[in-house]
Motif scaffolding. Structure first.
Motif, short mmCIF file in Angstrom:
data_model
loop_
_atom_site.label_atom_id
_atom_site.label_comp_id
_atom_site.label_asym_id
_atom_site.label_seq_id
_atom_site.Cartn_x
_atom_site.Cartn_y
_atom_site.Cartn_z
N LEU A 116 0.83 -1.20 0.00
CA LEU A 116 0.00 0.00 0.00
C LEU A 116 0.87 1.25 0.00
O LEU A 116 1.08 1.89 1.03
CB LEU A 116 -0.91 0.00 1.24
N PRO A 117 1.42 1.62 -1.15
CA PRO A 117 2.31 2.78 -1.19
C PRO A 117 1.59 4.08 -0.88
O PRO A 117 2.20 5.04 -0.43
CB PRO A 117 2.84 2.77 -2.63
N SER A 118 0.27 4.14 -1.08
CA SER A 118 -0.44 5.40 -0.91
C SER A 118 -0.45 5.88 0.53
O SER A 118 -0.58 7.05 0.79
CB SER A 118 -1.89 5.25 -1.41
N ILE A 119 -0.32 4.98 1.47
CA ILE A 119 -0.29 5.42 2.87
C ILE A 119 1.07 5.15 3.51
O ILE A 119 1.21 5.20 4.72
CB ILE A 119 -1.41 4.74 3.69
N GLY A 120 2.08 4.85 2.67
CA GLY A 120 3.46 4.84 3.14
C GLY A 120 3.82 3.74 4.11
O GLY A 120 4.82 3.86 4.83
N ILE A 121 3.06 2.67 4.17
CA ILE A 121 3.35 1.60 5.13
C ILE A 121 4.73 0.99 4.87
O ILE A 121 5.52 0.79 5.80
CB ILE A 121 2.26 0.51 5.09
N GLN A 122 5.02 0.71 3.60
CA GLN A 122 6.30 0.08 3.29
C GLN A 122 7.46 0.99 3.64
O GLN A 122 8.50 0.54 4.14
CB GLN A 122 6.35 -0.31 1.81
N SER A 123 7.29 2.29 3.40
CA SER A 123 8.35 3.25 3.72
C SER A 123 8.65 3.26 5.21
O SER A 123 9.81 3.23 5.63
CB SER A 123 7.94 4.65 3.26
N MET A 124 7.60 3.29 6.05
CA MET A 124 7.80 3.30 7.49
C MET A 124 8.42 1.99 7.97
O MET A 124 9.30 1.96 8.83
CB MET A 124 6.48 3.56 8.20
N ARG A 125 7.95 0.89 7.38
CA ARG A 125 8.48 -0.42 7.76
C ARG A 125 9.97 -0.53 7.42
O ARG A 125 10.78 -1.02 8.23
CB ARG A 125 7.70 -1.52 7.04
N ARG A 136 12.14 1.94 7.10
CA ARG A 136 12.94 2.82 7.96
C ARG A 136 13.19 2.18 9.33
O ARG A 136 14.29 2.24 9.87
CB ARG A 136 12.23 4.17 8.15
N ALA A 137 12.13 1.59 9.91
CA ALA A 137 12.28 0.94 11.21
C ALA A 137 13.23 -0.25 11.12
O ALA A 137 14.11 -0.43 11.97
CB ALA A 137 10.91 0.49 11.73
N LYS A 138 13.08 -1.07 10.09
CA LYS A 138 13.91 -2.26 9.92
C LYS A 138 15.38 -1.90 9.74
O LYS A 138 16.27 -2.60 10.24
CB LYS A 138 13.42 -3.07 8.73
N ALA A 139 15.65 -0.79 9.05
CA ALA A 139 17.03 -0.37 8.79
C ALA A 139 17.79 -0.08 10.08
O ALA A 139 19.02 -0.20 10.12
CB ALA A 139 17.05 0.86 7.88
N GLU A 140 17.09 0.27 11.14
CA GLU A 140 17.72 0.56 12.43
C GLU A 140 17.52 -0.57 13.44
O GLU A 140 17.71 -0.38 14.64
CB GLU A 140 17.19 1.87 13.01
N GLY A 181 14.70 -1.99 14.24
CA GLY A 181 13.46 -1.84 14.99
C GLY A 181 12.30 -2.56 14.33
O GLY A 181 12.46 -3.30 13.35
N SER A 182 11.12 -2.35 14.88
CA SER A 182 9.91 -2.98 14.35
C SER A 182 8.78 -1.96 14.37
O SER A 182 8.81 -0.98 15.10
CB SER A 182 9.52 -4.20 15.19
N ILE A 183 7.76 -2.22 13.55
CA ILE A 183 6.60 -1.33 13.49
C ILE A 183 5.35 -2.18 13.29
O ILE A 183 5.36 -3.14 12.52
CB ILE A 183 6.76 -0.28 12.36
N GLU A 184 4.29 -1.82 14.01
CA GLU A 184 3.03 -2.56 13.93
C GLU A 184 1.88 -1.57 13.75
O GLU A 184 1.95 -0.43 14.22
CB GLU A 184 2.81 -3.38 15.20
N GLU A 224 -3.75 3.03 14.97
CA GLU A 224 -2.67 3.15 15.96
C GLU A 224 -1.40 2.54 15.36
O GLU A 224 -1.42 1.42 14.85
CB GLU A 224 -3.04 2.43 17.25
N ILE A 225 -0.32 3.30 15.40
CA ILE A 225 0.97 2.84 14.89
C ILE A 225 1.94 2.75 16.06
O ILE A 225 2.09 3.70 16.84
CB ILE A 225 1.51 3.81 13.83
N LEU A 226 2.59 1.60 16.18
CA LEU A 226 3.52 1.36 17.28
C LEU A 226 4.90 1.07 16.72
O LEU A 226 5.07 0.12 15.95
CB LEU A 226 3.02 0.19 18.15
N VAL A 227 5.87 1.90 17.08
CA VAL A 227 7.25 1.74 16.62
C VAL A 227 8.14 1.46 17.82
O VAL A 227 8.13 2.22 18.78
CB VAL A 227 7.75 3.01 15.90
N ARG A 228 8.90 0.38 17.75
CA ARG A 228 9.85 0.06 18.82
C ARG A 228 11.25 -0.04 18.20
O ARG A 228 11.44 -0.72 17.20
CB ARG A 228 9.49 -1.26 19.50
N MET A 229 12.21 0.67 18.81
CA MET A 229 13.53 0.72 18.21
C MET A 229 14.62 0.68 19.28
O MET A 229 14.59 1.44 20.26
CB MET A 229 13.65 2.01 17.40
N PRO A 230 15.59 -0.23 19.14
CA PRO A 230 16.72 -0.24 20.10
C PRO A 230 17.69 0.90 19.79
O PRO A 230 17.72 1.43 18.68
CB PRO A 230 17.37 -1.60 19.80
#
Length: 371
Positions: A334-343, A345-349, A351-354, A364-370
């Motif tokens: 779903l590129p129109s709402i940027g889900i892949q972009s956010m996912r 970015r989180a993975k590159a560091e 982290g995870s995103i749900e 609700e968007i939950l981002v957890r990052m070490p």
């Protein structure tokens, strides 16, 4: 002995060639320790990066016994040990034999698997000049001590790896600086050209409404004015994303400033002390940007709740709205709402995103990052 010296020289040359050619940190570390194991008596290796706060992170490993490899190397990932403590205390200056390994002992006590005869390891700091990066640990079955020549080989390899880490780090900094400069240039160009043109069209359309007496023509000019204003808002958001103002004052100020620019009311709730590395701050900011853009474009509301919780090991960012929501199919891009972009970015560091979203209830968007 002469043959061993020649073998070591050849091995060091082979490792040096790999380190000089490689530009990716992960591939460089994996390649170096695998070449070291293949060309020496050592059979197991792992590398810790250790930050300025003394927190260690497993960044490379090769040929670990089952006891250490079990459950994503959990006994190497968590807890403390003698070598990391000595490193933190500044007492580890060169290659050193380890009398016993607390991590291996913990793995055996937990019956995590067979250690394949590995009970001890040697350790050597990775550094370049005065700058330290972490530790290289080496082990072999049924070996409790290594010779001076073997430790000297480890020190030579560690010096090479430390120099490569420094080089790759500097190269990355240069690339990031070049990227920032290019973003700033694009932002200036867009502001000075396209942004000004759109503003001029908006004023012209407004003047057309006032000058014409024909209702149909007035409506056309109003449509032009409305569409141009939307385009102007989009352009300002794009310029903001290219050159975020406020990030130098902290993550929260940057997110608040971006929300205000979009006309979104942001409710903040923060726990913990916010002292994050700059790369983590920018990643969280970019994810929050995308999420706020989605609220403005798709949610149909102007109120967002942001929760930020910082612990000693990770940061949790939650963005919540009570808008229209959407049905998320994990199998659909779903590129129109940027889900892949956010996912991404989180993975590159690391982290995870749900996401949690329902039609008519909100998202609700939950981002957890070490860090």
């Amino acid at each position: 002995m002469i043959l061993d010296e020649h073998s070591n020289v050849a091995l060091l040359k082979e490792i040096a060639e790999l380190l000089n050619e490689e530009t990716d940190m992960e591939r460089m570390l994996d390649g170096a320790i695998n070449k070291l194991l293949n060309g020496s008596i050592f059979e197991t290796a792992w590398i810790f990066f250790i930050d300025e706060n003394g927190k260690h992170r497993l960044v490379a490993q090769a040929n670990l016994p089952p006891a250490l490899a079990e459950k994503d190397c959990r006994h190497l990932q968590k807890g403390g040990c003698w070598c990391v403590k000595r490193y933190r205390d500044g007492d580890l200056k060169k290659a050193s034999n380890i009398i016993a390994c607390q991590r291996i002992e913990n793995a055996l006590s937990a019956k995590a698997g067979n250690s394949e005869g590995i009970t001890h390891h040697a350790t050597v700091p990775l550094q370049s000049g005065e700058e330290k990066f972490g530790l290289l640990n080496i082990a072999a079955p049924d070996t409790v001590r290594f010779s001076k020549d073997e430790l000297a080989l480890l020190e030579s390899v560690a010096f090479q790896i430390g120099s490569a880490i420094k080089r790759i780090g500097l190269t990355k900094q240069e690339q990031e600086l070049a990227l920032v400069k290019e973003r700033n240039r694009l932002a200036r160009d867009l502001h000075d050209s396209v942004n000004q043109l759109l503003f001029s069209v908006t004023l012209t359309a407004r003047g057309g409404v006032e000058m014409s007496q024909d209702p149909a023509i007035q409506e056309t000019f109003r449509d032009i004015q409305h569409l141009t204003q939307e385009a102007l808002n989009e352009m300002r958001a794009l310029i903001w994303q290219l050159r975020p103002k406020g990030l130098e004052s902290g993550l929260l100020e940057a997110i608040k400033g971006y929300a205000e620019m979009l006309g979104i009311s942001l409710e903040l709730k923060v726990t913990g002390v916010i002292q994050l590395p700059s790369r983590i701050e920018e990643t969280l900011f970019r994810i929050a940007q995308e999420a706020l853009n989605n609220v403005r474009k798709h949610a149909g509301v102007n109120d967002v709740q942001l929760y930020l919780s910082v612990t000693s090991s990770d940061v949790l960012l939650v963005l919540k709205d009570e808008g229209q929501g959407f049905a998320l199919d994990e199998g659909v891009y779903l590129p129109s709402i940027g889900i892949q972009s956010m996912r991404d970015r989180a993975k590159a560091e690391g982290g995870s995103i749900e996401w949690s979203s329902k039609i008519g209830i909100g998202t609700e968007i939950l981002v957890r990052m070490p860090y």
